[in-house]
Design an enzyme around this catalytic site. Structure first.
Site, PDB file in Angstrom:
ATOM      1  N   HIS A  79       0.718  -1.363   0.095  1.00 16.18           N
ATOM      2  CA  HIS A  79       0.345  -0.211  -0.446  1.00 16.18           C
ATOM      3  C   HIS A  79       0.929   0.801   0.272  1.00 16.18           C
ATOM      4  O   HIS A  79       1.603   1.447   1.212  1.00 16.18           O
ATOM      5  CB  HIS A  79      -0.689   0.031   1.006  1.00 16.18           C
ATOM      6  CG  HIS A  79      -1.869  -1.588   1.154  1.00 16.18           C
ATOM      7  ND1 HIS A  79      -3.165  -1.158   0.373  1.00 16.18           N
ATOM      8  CD2 HIS A  79      -1.639  -2.087   1.875  1.00 16.18           C
ATOM      9  CE1 HIS A  79      -3.987  -2.349   1.207  1.00 16.18           C
ATOM     10  NE2 HIS A  79      -3.245  -3.373   1.631  1.00 16.18           N
TER      11      HIS A  79
ATOM     12  N   GLY B 182      -9.385  -1.793   3.459  1.00 17.49           N
ATOM     13  CA  GLY B 182      -9.953  -1.604   4.525  1.00 17.49           C
ATOM     14  C   GLY B 182     -10.679  -2.337   4.982  1.00 17.49           C
ATOM     15  O   GLY B 182     -10.040  -3.148   4.811  1.00 17.49           O
TER      16      GLY B 182
ATOM     17  N   GLU C 153      -9.103 -11.653   5.746  1.00 21.55           N
ATOM     18  CA  GLU C 153      -7.728 -10.428   7.202  1.00 21.55           C
ATOM     19  C   GLU C 153      -8.206 -10.901   8.113  1.00 21.55           C
ATOM     20  O   GLU C 153      -7.493 -11.213   9.508  1.00 21.55           O
ATOM     21  CB  GLU C 153      -7.345  -9.606   6.966  1.00 21.55           C
ATOM     22  CG  GLU C 153      -8.316  -8.765   6.805  1.00 21.55           C
ATOM     23  CD  GLU C 153      -7.388  -7.075   6.067  1.00 21.55           C
ATOM     24  OE1 GLU C 153      -6.735  -6.880   6.137  1.00 21.55           O
ATOM     25  OE2 GLU C 153      -8.580  -6.599   5.204  1.00 21.55           O
TER      26      GLU C 153
ATOM     27  N   ASP D 114       2.994  -5.153   2.048  1.00 21.62           N
ATOM     28  CA  ASP D 114       1.748  -4.648   2.721  1.00 21.62           C
ATOM     29  C   ASP D 114       2.458  -3.486   3.516  1.00 21.62           C
ATOM     30  O   ASP D 114       1.730  -2.372   2.840  1.00 21.62           O
ATOM     31  CB  ASP D 114       1.043  -5.313   4.459  1.00 21.62           C
ATOM     32  CG  ASP D 114      -0.220  -5.567   4.014  1.00 21.62           C
ATOM     33  OD1 ASP D 114      -0.921  -4.354   3.403  1.00 21.62           O
ATOM     34  OD2 ASP D 114      -1.105  -5.589   5.445  1.00 21.62           O
ATOM     35  N   ASP D 115       2.803  -3.011   4.054  1.00 17.35           N
ATOM     36  CA  ASP D 115       3.121  -1.681   4.780  1.00 17.35           C
ATOM     37  C   ASP D 115       4.541  -1.675   5.711  1.00 17.35           C
ATOM     38  O   ASP D 115       4.466  -1.749   7.012  1.00 17.35           O
ATOM     39  CB  ASP D 115       1.693  -1.362   5.782  1.00 17.35           C
ATOM     40  CG  ASP D 115       0.601  -1.191   5.206  1.00 17.35           C
ATOM     41  OD1 ASP D 115       0.049   0.125   4.337  1.00 17.35           O
ATOM     42  OD2 ASP D 115      -0.828  -1.778   5.288  1.00 17.35           O
TER      43      ASP D 115
END
Length: 355
Positions: free
Chosen positions: A22, A179, A212, A302-303
């Site tokens: 992201h 989200g 998730e 992911d982040d």
């Protein structure tokens, strides 16, 4: 099978792909601090220093603290073209420095009213920054996935798909659904996903955040998503056995991603630090999936700006905790090429590079 010594592998130099990253969550804290310092000096922000809000050694954000980090802070700091450009270029440069040779960033189009940007302007600014970063770091090729947020209305989701189609020639290769997993009804997104898959020229790649959290792993939700026949699934944590069989079932068309094997984007550090799984790295479901026929597992970050583990470290963790040999690691890295959304020409480049 015994693992070769970890010192034998240089994971940072190893050519790698990253397909679940992201954009806003991949910005380093130092980069955010630089943006903040400039705005603070200009008197244009009242926000706290990101190094105070996000201490350098803090990575244990869970699902309750993770999403507010963006809505209450990062989106308010990165709220104009200059900061969006600066952070996007920094993210691409960081991945290139870590040995990533193919990158798919994902972002939810958002209007920046104070900067006079609508959603199309936002996407264009991100693509411009990605192109500039690639010119400065020619070792990496970067593509963009546009994300639908679970809080979106069906009309907003369709707008994301239309933007993806509009900017396809500029490097948008797919759509995502992401989200807060506690929000929304995924059935509302069925028309948008179908439109993405039916896009002219073979369809856009479709990747979905999948099971998730327990709250997003109901039978109805998982069956709805599998009915979409997504090309890739992200996280894949709370999955019952009968759904696992659907995940591994043969795919007749290969979908928009162009592969008959379904891609699984597994994010070890994110799942462990955020306590999305029970236990530590050795308990991660990577160990269950990486040798399963019918799927292609790709370790992702992911982040990385939040969880602090670059792609090279994800591979290091895999070798340490799952004892893969050098040959097994290289085979898995190369297999990931098959599920990128970047097209056959890019796949051929990566095969030449990785062999």
């Amino acid at each position: 099978m015994a693992s070769e010594p970890e010192a034998d592998m240089d994971f940072q130099s190893m050519p790698k792909i990253e397909i679940h990253a992201h954009l806003s969550g991949s910005i380093s804290r130092q980069c955010l601090h630089e943006i903040w310092s400039k705005k603070k000096a200009a008197g244009s922000t009242d926000l706290e220093d990101p190094l105070v809000v996000m201490p350098v050694d803090k990575h244990d954000y869970d699902l309750n603290t993770f999403f507010p980090l963006f809505s209450s802070y990062i989106y308010h700091l990165v709220d104009d073209v200059d900061s969006l450009t600066y952070t996007t270029k920094s993210v691409v440069a960081d991945f290139a420095a870590d040995g990533v040779v193919y990158l798919e960033l994902r972002t939810t189009p958002r209007a920046m009213a104070t900067a006079g940007l609508d959603k199309a302007g936002y996407v264009e600014a991100v693509l411009d920054a990605m192109a500039a970063a690639q010119a400065e770091h020619p070792s990496i090729r970067a593509k963009l996935i546009l994300s639908m947020d679970r809080r979106n209305t069906p009309e907003e989701a369709r707008e994301v798909v239309l933007l993806a189609r509009q900017f396809r020639a500029r490097g948008v290769v797919g759509v995502d659904l992401c989200g807060d997993p506690a929000k929304g009804d995924v059935a509302l997104f069925t028309p948008a996903v179908r439109e993405a898959k039916a896009a002219a020229g073979g369809g856009l790649g479709v990747t979905i955040h999948f099971a998730e959290a327990e709250c997003s792993a109901s039978e109805a939700e998982l069956q709805t998503i599998m009915d979409w026949d997504p090309d890739r699934l992200g996280h894949v944590i709370h999955v019952p056995e009968h759904i696992k069989r659907r995940i591994t079932a043969a795919r007749p068309s290969g979908g928009g991603g162009g592969s008959s094997s379904r891609g699984l984007e597994l994010c070890l550090s994110c799942n462990v630090h955020a306590k999305m799984i029970v236990g530590s790295f050795e308990a991660h479901h990577f160990g269950e999936w990486w040798r399963v026929e019918g799927v292609t597992v790709v370790p992702c970050t992911d982040d990385v700006g939040v969880f602090g583990s670059p792609v090279s470290n994800e591979w290091r963790l895999i070798q340490r905790h799952f004892k893969l040999t050098r040959a097994e690691i290289l085979e898995l890295v190369r297999k990931g090429i098959d599920v990128i959304f970047g097209g056959e020409e890019e796949k051929q480049r990566l095969r030449r590079l990785m062999w």
